[in-house]
Design a protein around this motif. Structure first.
Motif, mmCIF file in Angstrom:
data_model
loop_
_atom_site.group_PDB
_atom_site.id
_atom_site.type_symbol
_atom_site.label_atom_id
_atom_site.label_comp_id
_atom_site.label_asym_id
_atom_site.label_seq_id
_atom_site.Cartn_x
_atom_site.Cartn_y
_atom_site.Cartn_z
ATOM 1 N N ALA A 144 2.471 -0.859 7.855
ATOM 2 C CA ALA A 144 1.939 -0.047 8.965
ATOM 3 C C ALA A 144 1.713 -0.916 10.194
ATOM 4 C CB ALA A 144 0.631 0.626 8.527
ATOM 5 N N TRP A 145 1.191 -2.124 9.989
ATOM 6 C CA TRP A 145 0.973 -3.044 11.117
ATOM 7 C C TRP A 145 2.308 -3.477 11.723
ATOM 8 C CZ3 TRP A 145 2.450 -8.172 11.796
ATOM 9 C CH2 TRP A 145 1.907 -8.809 12.919
ATOM 10 N N ILE A 146 3.282 -3.785 10.885
ATOM 11 C CA ILE A 146 4.597 -4.217 11.364
ATOM 12 C C ILE A 146 5.244 -3.126 12.215
ATOM 13 C CG2 ILE A 146 6.961 -4.751 10.613
ATOM 14 C CD1 ILE A 146 5.634 -6.151 8.155
ATOM 15 N N LEU A 147 5.189 -1.883 11.749
ATOM 16 C CA LEU A 147 5.813 -0.777 12.465
ATOM 17 C C LEU A 147 4.948 -0.248 13.603
ATOM 18 C CD1 LEU A 147 7.360 1.197 9.462
ATOM 19 C CD2 LEU A 147 8.532 -0.342 11.059
ATOM 20 N N GLY A 148 3.661 -0.569 13.566
ATOM 21 C CA GLY A 148 2.760 -0.152 14.640
ATOM 22 C C GLY A 148 2.480 1.334 14.673
ATOM 23 N N ARG A 149 2.438 1.961 13.500
ATOM 24 C CA ARG A 149 2.142 3.397 13.475
ATOM 25 C C ARG A 149 1.490 3.785 12.146
ATOM 26 N NH1 ARG A 149 7.966 3.493 13.161
ATOM 27 N NH2 ARG A 149 8.746 4.115 11.088
ATOM 28 N N LYS A 150 0.894 4.947 12.161
ATOM 29 C CA LYS A 150 0.258 5.481 10.964
ATOM 30 C C LYS A 150 1.298 5.764 9.892
ATOM 31 C CE LYS A 150 -2.235 9.587 9.321
ATOM 32 N NZ LYS A 150 -2.888 10.865 9.729
ATOM 33 N N LEU A 151 0.959 5.371 8.655
ATOM 34 C CA LEU A 151 1.817 5.670 7.515
ATOM 35 C C LEU A 151 1.009 6.410 6.457
ATOM 36 C CD1 LEU A 151 3.754 2.288 6.988
ATOM 37 C CD2 LEU A 151 4.537 4.348 8.200
ATOM 38 N N ASP A 174 9.139 8.946 6.022
ATOM 39 C CA ASP A 174 9.330 7.766 6.871
ATOM 40 C C ASP A 174 10.371 6.840 6.229
ATOM 41 O OD1 ASP A 174 9.122 5.477 8.517
ATOM 42 O OD2 ASP A 174 7.068 6.043 9.046
ATOM 43 N N PRO A 175 11.666 7.138 6.430
ATOM 44 C CA PRO A 175 12.729 6.320 5.824
ATOM 45 C C PRO A 175 12.670 4.856 6.245
ATOM 46 C CG PRO A 175 13.609 8.382 6.695
ATOM 47 C CD PRO A 175 12.195 8.283 7.183
ATOM 48 N N GLU A 176 12.264 4.595 7.492
ATOM 49 C CA GLU A 176 12.207 3.214 7.969
ATOM 50 C C GLU A 176 11.158 2.423 7.201
ATOM 51 O OE1 GLU A 176 12.148 0.832 12.241
ATOM 52 O OE2 GLU A 176 11.177 2.792 12.092
ATOM 53 N N ALA A 177 9.990 3.023 6.993
ATOM 54 C CA ALA A 177 8.942 2.344 6.220
ATOM 55 C C ALA A 177 9.393 2.107 4.791
ATOM 56 C CB ALA A 177 7.652 3.169 6.250
ATOM 57 N N ASN A 178 10.090 3.078 4.222
ATOM 58 C CA ASN A 178 10.551 2.926 2.842
ATOM 59 C C ASN A 178 11.586 1.816 2.697
ATOM 60 O OD1 ASN A 178 9.003 4.763 1.278
ATOM 61 N ND2 ASN A 178 10.126 6.474 2.172
ATOM 62 N N ASP A 198 -8.429 1.770 -9.330
ATOM 63 C CA ASP A 198 -7.415 0.896 -9.912
ATOM 64 C C ASP A 198 -6.129 1.626 -10.274
ATOM 65 O OD1 ASP A 198 -8.830 -1.437 -9.650
ATOM 66 O OD2 ASP A 198 -9.668 -1.397 -11.676
ATOM 67 N N ASP A 199 -6.184 2.948 -10.364
ATOM 68 C CA ASP A 199 -4.984 3.717 -10.701
ATOM 69 C C ASP A 199 -4.421 4.464 -9.498
ATOM 70 O OD1 ASP A 199 -7.044 5.514 -10.421
ATOM 71 O OD2 ASP A 199 -6.568 6.665 -12.233
ATOM 72 N N THR A 200 -4.917 4.121 -8.305
ATOM 73 C CA THR A 200 -4.441 4.790 -7.093
ATOM 74 C C THR A 200 -4.509 3.805 -5.938
ATOM 75 O OG1 THR A 200 -4.661 6.773 -5.716
ATOM 76 C CG2 THR A 200 -6.707 5.784 -6.528
ATOM 77 N N MET A 201 -4.540 4.316 -4.706
ATOM 78 C CA MET A 201 -4.591 3.470 -3.513
ATOM 79 C C MET A 201 -4.896 4.363 -2.316
ATOM 80 S SD MET A 201 -0.481 2.880 -2.985
ATOM 81 C CE MET A 201 -0.217 2.610 -4.733
ATOM 82 N N PRO A 202 -5.222 3.785 -1.159
ATOM 83 C CA PRO A 202 -5.386 4.631 0.025
ATOM 84 C C PRO A 202 -4.107 5.403 0.327
ATOM 85 C CG PRO A 202 -6.251 2.432 0.442
ATOM 86 C CD PRO A 202 -5.510 2.363 -0.865
ATOM 87 N N ILE A 203 -4.271 6.593 0.873
ATOM 88 C CA ILE A 203 -3.094 7.411 1.182
ATOM 89 C C ILE A 203 -2.672 7.292 2.644
ATOM 90 C CG2 ILE A 203 -3.517 9.062 -0.670
ATOM 91 C CD1 ILE A 203 -4.774 10.950 1.394
ATOM 92 N N GLU A 204 -3.590 6.847 3.523
ATOM 93 C CA GLU A 204 -3.284 6.711 4.951
ATOM 94 C C GLU A 204 -3.596 5.299 5.433
ATOM 95 O OE1 GLU A 204 -4.302 11.304 6.395
ATOM 96 O OE2 GLU A 204 -5.498 9.601 7.131
ATOM 97 N N TYR A 205 -2.750 4.809 6.369
ATOM 98 C CA TYR A 205 -2.896 3.459 6.922
ATOM 99 C C TYR A 205 -2.659 3.549 8.430
ATOM 100 C CZ TYR A 205 -2.220 2.355 1.995
ATOM 101 O OH TYR A 205 -2.332 2.308 0.617
ATOM 102 N N VAL A 206 -3.699 3.251 9.206
ATOM 103 C CA VAL A 206 -3.606 3.366 10.657
ATOM 104 C C VAL A 206 -3.866 2.003 11.281
ATOM 105 C CG1 VAL A 206 -4.461 4.506 12.726
ATOM 106 C CG2 VAL A 206 -4.426 5.753 10.543
ATOM 107 N N PRO A 207 -2.849 1.345 11.859
ATOM 108 C CA PRO A 207 -3.056 0.027 12.469
ATOM 109 C C PRO A 207 -3.750 0.137 13.823
ATOM 110 C CG PRO A 207 -0.783 0.719 12.769
ATOM 111 C CD PRO A 207 -1.444 1.786 11.942
ATOM 112 N N GLU A 208 -4.722 -0.733 14.050
ATOM 113 C CA GLU A 208 -5.381 -0.849 15.347
ATOM 114 C C GLU A 208 -5.302 -2.308 15.778
ATOM 115 O OE1 GLU A 208 -9.265 0.915 15.332
ATOM 116 O OE2 GLU A 208 -8.566 2.781 14.395
ATOM 117 N N GLN A 209 -5.844 -2.617 16.952
ATOM 118 C CA GLN A 209 -5.673 -3.960 17.518
ATOM 119 C C GLN A 209 -6.254 -5.043 16.610
ATOM 120 O OE1 GLN A 209 -7.186 -4.401 21.486
ATOM 121 N NE2 GLN A 209 -6.625 -6.557 21.635
ATOM 122 N N ASP A 210 -7.414 -4.805 16.021
ATOM 123 C CA ASP A 210 -8.079 -5.842 15.244
ATOM 124 C C ASP A 210 -8.328 -5.449 13.789
ATOM 125 O OD1 ASP A 210 -9.924 -3.879 15.749
ATOM 126 O OD2 ASP A 210 -11.553 -5.246 16.316
#
Length: 434
Positions: free
Chosen positions: A399-406, A418-422, A275-287
């Motif tokens: 991450a899904w919108i940009l189609g890349r790992k964040l 990642d300035p674009e993600a920000n 509750d005081d943190t979150m995942p650090i990596e996000y990798v979009p895949e097809q599904d």
């Protein structure tokens, strides 16, 4: 007689007289006004205002109207038809015609007698209305998603803290027994070491086309400027106010990922003691979107083609909507909105007891909010819980919108290198105030 004796006699006579007056008053004044016979005195009731009353709000409010220590006194909505239906609901519950109506919710917030607000507008209004309510001295129950961007989630949590208000996000599954039991099984080690969690969501969408322009209605019928609020201007179309705003980028949250993610990702946060943190990596895949926490636990956000139908093979369809699954070294547990819990092996449920209710029930969650208003304690889905789980959901959507790992820093809540993600952490807000 001595002076002390006279004093004692006078005290006795005074006490007896007051008792007689109270007895006489009780025979004249209704018991409900005095808080007798199991009722709640008006002075002890929490006065509630409503901002935005559509189908979801009607569901929430119907449950709240059953609570004896709550009194709904006012409704604000930009649509006259919804205002009128809301008044009919409230007045019918109380058997009078005292509920006041407002087109502009700022007039409702100006009332000093209102203690709390239920905010159930469209997504675009949740954070701005919640912050204005907190600044007006009201405690806030806000439907989810509570912020349409990462920045608004941050600002909302900061505002609640700064104003010292009680806040409850409408992620009511935090207060539902089967979800709480599944989380408890993780926390008590019944599953062994937690390594993977599954959160179900819709297939994300990106849509920002305009519906055909129609004549703008009289503001007394539907105030289009106030309906749009902070969202970008576009021509009026009746379908928007009837619900077609959903899925539109200007009006919705995180490519619709937060419709369920605000619930299911939140439950995974809870299970992982995050509750005081979150995942650090996000990798979009097809599904799906595969996320990883700093402690190595994996969160898989699964896209469901039929979220309200066949949810196989990811989940057990009969368990209902918003299913989650927690997997440990010794087995797994899955549950959803029908209240049933399934484990593998089945023996994991041996000796486990819980009251089975539907996950859509808001009564317990509302009760938690109103109880915390009295104690000033943090609610089950307080601003800090909301902040991290909502931002995690938004990060996955970006991450899904940009189609890349964040990669995100949970402390600063900014994407790394990642300035674009920000840039997608916020959106321009239209000046709606007139």
């Amino acid at each position: 007689m001595t002076d002390s004796t006279n004093t004692t006699r006078r005290d006795f006579l005074c006490t007896a007289a007051m008792g007689a007056i109270a007895t006489s008053a009780a025979s004249i004044v209704p018991a409900s006004a005095l808080g007798l016979e199991g009722t709640v005195a008006p002075s002890e009731k929490i006065s509630l205002g409503v901002i935005g009353i559509g189908p979801r709000c009607t569901y929430d409010l119907t449950a709240m109207l059953q609570l004896p220590d709550i009194r709904c006194v006012a409704i604000a909505d930009v649509q006259k038809s919804r205002r009128d239906k809301g008044k009919e609901l409230v007045d019918g519950a109380y058997g009078d015609s005292s509920c006041k109506l407002y087109s502009d919710f700022r007039e409702l917030l100006d009332r000093k007698d209102i203690d709390a607000v239920l905010i159930a507008t469209g997504d675009r209004w949740h954070a701005p209305a919640s912050m204005l309510a907190a600044q007006a001295g009201k405690d806030v129950y806000s439907e989810k998603p509570c912020g349409i961007t990462i920045e608004l989630c941050q600002q909302l949590a900061d505002t609640i803290d700064a104003e010292g208000r009680v806040f409850q996000a409408g992620t009511q599954r935090r207060s539902v027994t089967n979800f709480a039991k599944a989380v408890e099984m993780v926390h008590t080690g019944k599953l062994g070491e937690l390594h993977t969690m599954h959160a179900s969501v819709y297939i994300p969408v990106l849509e920002n086309s305009w519906l055909p322009p129609e004549a703008t209605p009289d503001p007394k019928v539907c105030d289009w400027n106030m309906w749009l609020g902070p969202a970008a201007w576009r021509p009026f179309n009746q379908k928007y106010v009837d619900g077609r705003w959903r899925g539109q980028w200007d009006f919705d949250s995180g490519a619709r990922l937060l419709d369920w993610g605000a619930h299911t990702v939140d439950l995974c946060q809870w299970a992982n003691n995050a509750d005081d943190t979150m995942p650090i990596e996000y990798v979009p895949e097809q599904d799906k979107i595969v996320c990883r926490y700093e402690n190595g636990v994996k969160l898989i956000i699964d896209f469901l083609a039929e979220p309200f139908g066949n949810r196989d093979p990811h989940y057990i369809t009969r368990l209902g909507t918003c299913p989650v699954r927690f997997i440990g070294s010794e087995g797994w547990v899955e549950t959803g909105d029908n209240g049933e819990i399934v484990t593998d092996p089945k023996s994991l449920m041996q000796d486990e007891q819980y009251e089975r209710v539907r996950g859509l029930d808001v009564g317990t969650h509302a009760r938690n909010f109103f109880d915390c208003m009295r104690t000033r304690e943090l609610t089950n889905a307080n601003q800090h819980v909301m902040r991290k789980s909502h931002i995690a959901s938004h990060a996955a959507a970006i991450a899904w919108i940009l189609g890349r790992k964040l990669t995100i820093d949970p402390a600063t809540e900014e994407f790394i290198d990642d300035p674009e993600a920000n840039l997608l952490r916020s959106r321009p807000a239209r000046d709606w105030a007139v």
